[in-house]
Design an enzyme around this catalytic site. Structure first.
Site, mmCIF file in Angstrom:
data_model
loop_
_atom_site.group_PDB
_atom_site.id
_atom_site.type_symbol
_atom_site.label_atom_id
_atom_site.label_comp_id
_atom_site.label_asym_id
_atom_site.label_seq_id
_atom_site.Cartn_x
_atom_site.Cartn_y
_atom_site.Cartn_z
ATOM 1 N N GLU A 21 0.845 -1.139 0.005
ATOM 2 C CA GLU A 21 0.140 -0.080 -0.049
ATOM 3 C C GLU A 21 0.997 1.196 0.102
ATOM 4 O O GLU A 21 1.998 1.126 0.593
ATOM 5 C CB GLU A 21 -0.850 -0.001 1.225
ATOM 6 C CG GLU A 21 -2.005 -0.942 1.134
ATOM 7 C CD GLU A 21 -3.048 -0.677 1.675
ATOM 8 O OE1 GLU A 21 -3.902 0.034 1.158
ATOM 9 O OE2 GLU A 21 -3.676 -1.209 2.696
ATOM 10 N N GLY A 22 0.593 2.324 -0.810
ATOM 11 C CA GLY A 22 1.341 3.527 -0.824
ATOM 12 C C GLY A 22 0.159 4.446 -0.153
ATOM 13 O O GLY A 22 -0.718 4.499 0.111
ATOM 14 N N GLY A 23 0.811 5.897 -0.434
ATOM 15 C CA GLY A 23 -0.060 6.800 -0.364
ATOM 16 C C GLY A 23 -1.218 7.255 -0.996
ATOM 17 O O GLY A 23 -2.457 7.539 -0.352
ATOM 18 N N MET A 24 -1.491 6.789 -2.097
ATOM 19 C CA MET A 24 -2.599 7.077 -2.815
ATOM 20 C C MET A 24 -3.072 5.839 -3.536
ATOM 21 O O MET A 24 -4.295 5.819 -4.379
ATOM 22 C CB MET A 24 -2.502 8.302 -3.676
ATOM 23 C CG MET A 24 -1.464 7.793 -4.891
ATOM 24 S SD MET A 24 -1.496 9.072 -6.424
ATOM 25 C CE MET A 24 -2.696 8.446 -7.234
ATOM 26 N N ALA A 25 -2.472 4.683 -3.338
ATOM 27 C CA ALA A 25 -2.884 3.317 -4.155
ATOM 28 C C ALA A 25 -2.737 1.994 -3.515
ATOM 29 O O ALA A 25 -1.894 2.197 -2.379
ATOM 30 C CB ALA A 25 -2.091 3.504 -5.360
ATOM 31 N N LYS A 45 -2.234 -1.949 -10.014
ATOM 32 C CA LYS A 45 -2.147 -0.922 -9.016
ATOM 33 C C LYS A 45 -3.744 -0.297 -8.889
ATOM 34 O O LYS A 45 -3.998 0.007 -10.083
ATOM 35 C CB LYS A 45 -1.082 0.300 -9.392
ATOM 36 C CG LYS A 45 -0.997 1.259 -8.216
ATOM 37 C CD LYS A 45 0.297 2.048 -8.854
ATOM 38 C CE LYS A 45 0.701 3.259 -7.709
ATOM 39 N NZ LYS A 45 1.993 3.764 -8.079
ATOM 40 N N ASP A 151 10.916 11.467 -7.835
ATOM 41 C CA ASP A 151 10.659 10.784 -6.428
ATOM 42 C C ASP A 151 11.553 9.524 -6.479
ATOM 43 O O ASP A 151 11.098 8.227 -6.123
ATOM 44 C CB ASP A 151 9.297 10.026 -6.598
ATOM 45 C CG ASP A 151 8.658 9.777 -5.159
ATOM 46 O OD1 ASP A 151 9.413 10.067 -4.124
ATOM 47 O OD2 ASP A 151 7.901 9.056 -4.860
#
Length: 375
Positions: A21-25, A45, A151
């Site tokens: 899990e990431g910040g938006m996905a 994703k 990034d």
């Protein structure tokens, strides 16, 4: 959070389980199924539900798909498809069986070991090859149209069990053929600890700021510590602006002098003093790799990744990463600074005490890769 494991997208992409899990996905491990029993592992994703109504996030997700689809390179995670279903978007990507660089570094740090410098150099070269392909992108009409990643950080560098290094997550990337920026005014894109100094002063991201990011992750791989770290975001921000970075041999006296010099160039405060291109940086690292006589970097890195995965698995599965985006959400959100933040005075980094041993002259006194004793 809604878990879509077990669902099939677009009639052929089966979501097996959440992989990260990431910040938006959310990223799922999945399989694509075809005729005669054909199937292949994939990563899917999916933008998180709370961001679906936010146009800026949707635009960034679509841009990630667009940019990724145009970057075909063995050192970049490949984008296979982009689907829309029931109001949601799904990015179908190459599945990388391995661990991300952040998890790799952690397994060494947790066991009080240093990553062998030859392995760190191999990771740097692979990352730079992928980054160079993005920077050298050409638009359909033949004009240069570089993609700036914006990034470059350990969790966006994936290390395969086959020894291949892949750069991932172009969600914040910006292609020159896009006239408008997806970044809101006053917002700095990327993870704070890996920002280049000029970006902290409000300058745009460039090829040189990406290359600073590679220097930063290479330094962290060797030292086990972030170049810029602190108790608060403001403290980190001030250290970024000061950009006073101790030479890597104050932490790793076994590192060749040539690698010390390469890192000093890559991490120069002034972008004009850094490498001009990713290829130039990679070539410099390639010259250093020649000092690792008798070592097959690909095979050595593959063995180290397998070992790191085993160690991580024995400790906690949370640090395994086999997909495109396995980043702590708290470190992947946009960094928003007010004018007061941008006016803060820089502070120097805490000086590390120099080791008693003399500075490395370039002659290797330690093996490039230390093998654990046989049991």
């Amino acid at each position: 959070m809604s878990d879509l494991s077990g669902h099939t997208i677009d009639g052929k992409y089966h979501l097996v389980e959440i992989a990260g899990e990431g910040g938006m996905a959310t990223v799922y491990r999945g399989v694509v199924r075809g005729a005669a029993g054909f199937q292949r592992a994939i990563a899917v994703k999916h933008i998180r539900p709370e961001f679906r109504a936010l146009k800026n996030y949707i635009d960034m997700f679509i841009e990630e798909a667009r940019v990724g689809s145009e970057l075909a390179h063995p050192n970049i995670v490949q984008v296979h498809d982009f689907c829309a279903e029931n109001g949601s978007y799904y990015l179908v990507m190459e599945w990388v069986d391995g661990i991300d660089l952040g998890g790799f570094i952690k397994t060494y740090r947790d066991s009080s070991r240093d990553v062998p410098w030859a392995l760190a150099v191999a990771v740097g070269i692979g990352t730079l090859r992928g980054l160079g392909a993005a920077h050298d992108r050409v638009a359909p009409d033949g004009t240069p149209s570089p993609v700036i990643h914006r990034d470059v950080s350990p969790h966006n560098v994936l290390l395969g069990v086959n020894g291949v290094v892949k750069l991932s997550d172009f969600g914040l990337a910006r292609a020159r053929d896009r006239a408008s920026s997806l970044t809101a005014p006053g917002t700095v894109k990327g993870k704070l600890s890996y920002l280049a100094p000029e970006v902290s002063f409000g300058k745009p991201n460039t090829v040189q700021s990406d290359l600073f990011g590679v220097g930063s992750i290479l330094y962290e791989t060797l030292s086990g510590e972030r170049v810029f770290d602190g108790k608060t975001d403001v403290e980190i921000f001030k250290k970024i602006r000061a950009c006073q970075i101790p030479p890597i041999n104050t932490r790793r006296p076994d590192v060749p002098a040539s690698l010390v010099a390469v890192l000093e160039t890559a991490l120069a405060a002034d972008p004009a003093n850094r490498y001009a291109t990713a290829d130039e940086f990679a070539h410099a690292l390639g010259q250093i790799m020649k000092l690792a006589v008798g070592i097959n970097a690909n095979s050595a890195l593959a063995a180290a990744v397998v070992d790191a995965r085993a160690r991580a698995s024995a400790g906690t599965a949370d640090h395994l990463s086999t997909t495109d985006h396995r980043t702590n959400p708290s470190t992947s959100v946009d960094v928003v600074f007010s004018k007061a933040d941008l006016d803060v005075e820089p502070i120097p980094l805490t000086k590390r005490s120099s080791p008693s041993s003399p500075v490395d002259s370039g002659v290797m006194t330690e093996p490039a890769i230390k093998h654990p004793p046989k049991k």
